[in-house]
Scaffold this active site. Structure first.
Site, PDB file in Angstrom:
ATOM      1  N   LYS A  14       0.820  -1.211   0.000  1.00 44.11           N
ATOM      2  CA  LYS A  14       0.000   0.000   0.000  1.00 44.11           C
ATOM      3  C   LYS A  14       0.856   1.264   0.000  1.00 44.11           C
ATOM      4  O   LYS A  14       0.581   2.190  -0.753  1.00 44.11           O
ATOM      5  CB  LYS A  14      -0.933   0.015   1.217  1.00 44.11           C
ATOM      6  CG  LYS A  14      -1.958  -1.097   1.241  1.00 44.11           C
ATOM      7  CD  LYS A  14      -2.875  -1.018   2.447  1.00 44.11           C
ATOM      8  CE  LYS A  14      -2.159  -1.092   3.769  1.00 44.11           C
ATOM      9  NZ  LYS A  14      -1.552  -2.365   4.117  1.00 44.11           N
ATOM     10  N   ARG A  89     -10.072   0.394   8.799  1.00 45.41           N
ATOM     11  CA  ARG A  89      -9.682  -0.976   9.143  1.00 45.41           C
ATOM     12  C   ARG A  89     -10.832  -1.813   9.668  1.00 45.41           C
ATOM     13  O   ARG A  89     -10.676  -3.013   9.842  1.00 45.41           O
ATOM     14  CB  ARG A  89      -8.558  -0.954  10.177  1.00 45.41           C
ATOM     15  CG  ARG A  89      -7.263  -0.395   9.638  1.00 45.41           C
ATOM     16  CD  ARG A  89      -6.225  -0.376  10.736  1.00 45.41           C
ATOM     17  NE  ARG A  89      -5.033   0.305  10.294  1.00 45.41           N
ATOM     18  CZ  ARG A  89      -3.889  -0.302  10.011  1.00 45.41           C
ATOM     19  NH1 ARG A  89      -3.785  -1.592  10.129  1.00 45.41           N
ATOM     20  NH2 ARG A  89      -2.851   0.385   9.630  1.00 45.41           N
ATOM     21  N   ARG A 128      11.309  -6.148   5.210  1.00 43.02           N
ATOM     22  CA  ARG A 128      11.172  -4.719   5.519  1.00 43.02           C
ATOM     23  C   ARG A 128      11.691  -4.425   6.921  1.00 43.02           C
ATOM     24  O   ARG A 128      12.297  -3.379   7.163  1.00 43.02           O
ATOM     25  CB  ARG A 128       9.700  -4.298   5.388  1.00 43.02           C
ATOM     26  CG  ARG A 128       9.465  -2.820   5.610  1.00 43.02           C
ATOM     27  CD  ARG A 128       8.053  -2.420   5.288  1.00 43.02           C
ATOM     28  NE  ARG A 128       7.151  -2.704   6.406  1.00 43.02           N
ATOM     29  CZ  ARG A 128       5.849  -2.490   6.372  1.00 43.02           C
ATOM     30  NH1 ARG A 128       5.267  -2.018   5.283  1.00 43.02           N
ATOM     31  NH2 ARG A 128       5.096  -2.750   7.418  1.00 43.02           N
ATOM     32  N   ARG A 134      11.286  -1.107  12.672  1.00 48.58           N
ATOM     33  CA  ARG A 134       9.998  -1.258  13.350  1.00 48.58           C
ATOM     34  C   ARG A 134       9.929  -2.631  14.011  1.00 48.58           C
ATOM     35  O   ARG A 134      10.051  -3.658  13.327  1.00 48.58           O
ATOM     36  CB  ARG A 134       8.850  -1.112  12.351  1.00 48.58           C
ATOM     37  CG  ARG A 134       8.647   0.296  11.851  1.00 48.58           C
ATOM     38  CD  ARG A 134       7.578   0.382  10.796  1.00 48.58           C
ATOM     39  NE  ARG A 134       6.326  -0.234  11.222  1.00 48.58           N
ATOM     40  CZ  ARG A 134       5.258  -0.344  10.442  1.00 48.58           C
ATOM     41  NH1 ARG A 134       5.300   0.102   9.202  1.00 48.58           N
ATOM     42  NH2 ARG A 134       4.170  -0.912  10.900  1.00 48.58           N
ATOM     43  N   ARG A 146      -0.655  -9.603  13.376  1.00 49.73           N
ATOM     44  CA  ARG A 146      -1.146  -8.478  12.556  1.00 49.73           C
ATOM     45  C   ARG A 146      -1.946  -8.990  11.360  1.00 49.73           C
ATOM     46  O   ARG A 146      -2.994  -8.429  11.026  1.00 49.73           O
ATOM     47  CB  ARG A 146       0.025  -7.622  12.072  1.00 49.73           C
ATOM     48  CG  ARG A 146       0.666  -6.811  13.184  1.00 49.73           C
ATOM     49  CD  ARG A 146       1.972  -6.174  12.750  1.00 49.73           C
ATOM     50  NE  ARG A 146       1.765  -5.197  11.691  1.00 49.73           N
ATOM     51  CZ  ARG A 146       2.721  -4.821  10.849  1.00 49.73           C
ATOM     52  NH1 ARG A 146       3.930  -5.330  10.930  1.00 49.73           N
ATOM     53  NH2 ARG A 146       2.468  -3.924   9.931  1.00 49.73           N
TER      54      ARG A 146
END
Length: 190
Positions: A14, A89, A128, A134, A146
């Site tokens: 995204k 969401r 990533r 993160r 998640r």
């Protein structure tokens, strides 16, 4: 006004596709993740609470997110449109967003969903996580939580937009440019 919901699970692409859409269509990027990370970086009370929840892979409360979105819309009144990245969401958030946009005399033009299988998502997020710093991208257990959270709570939002005739699904696996071309073909029909 062109208002797009770019939809998909964590790691679907995204953020990458949003940047390309922003450039081509001159839209304002509205990423709740970016807004929250900015609050975290600034050490605000909201940011500290959001960090605790995000590190656990849990969603931030709706009223907080809707308030931040309203502020962002008000700060960009002359925009050609917005791209909603990572929001809504839940169905409740989609309903609240429709009410908020109607109060500002606009609406969602369409939802484009990037469809990617769970194994590919986990691979992308771990990759990533090596660069992002993160913690929610570096821990396979949090990544799975998640994805599970997305499948249980967020995926039903697609049905909300399907019922309005605003949903289009796109294969989120392929080259960035191939996926972008497919997205643009959809956007140009809105």
């Amino acid at each position: 006004m062109l208002n797009l919901v770019l939809f998909g699970p964590p790691g679907a692409g995204k953020g990458t596709q949003s940047q390309k859409l922003i450039e081509k269509y001159q839209l304002v990027h509205l990423s709740t993740g970016d807004i929250l990370r900015n609050e975290i970086a600034n050490g605000t009370e909201l940011g500290l609470e959001a960090k605790k929840l995000m590190d656990q892979g849990v969603l931030v409360p709706d009223e907080v997110v809707i308030g931040m979105i309203s502020n962002k819309l008000d700060a960009n009144k002359d925009a050609r449109g917005f791209i909603f990245d990572g929001f809504p969401r839940t169905v409740a958030q989609a309903e609240a967003l429709d009410i908020l946009l109607a109060s500002k005399q606009t609406a969602i033009s369409g939802m484009i969903a990037l469809n990617v299988n769970d194994a590919e998502l986990e691979k992308r997020l771990l990759l990533r996580g090596k660069d992002s710093g993160r913690p929610d991208d570096a821990d396979p257990a949090i990544i799975r939580r998640r994805i599970e959270e997305y499948n249980n709570k967020t995926a039903p939002v697609a049905n909300y937009y399907k019922s309005q005739g605003k949903y289009v699904g796109i294969n989120g696996i392929g080259s960035i440019d191939e996926i972008f071309t497919e997205i643009c073909n959809v956007v140009d029909k809105f």
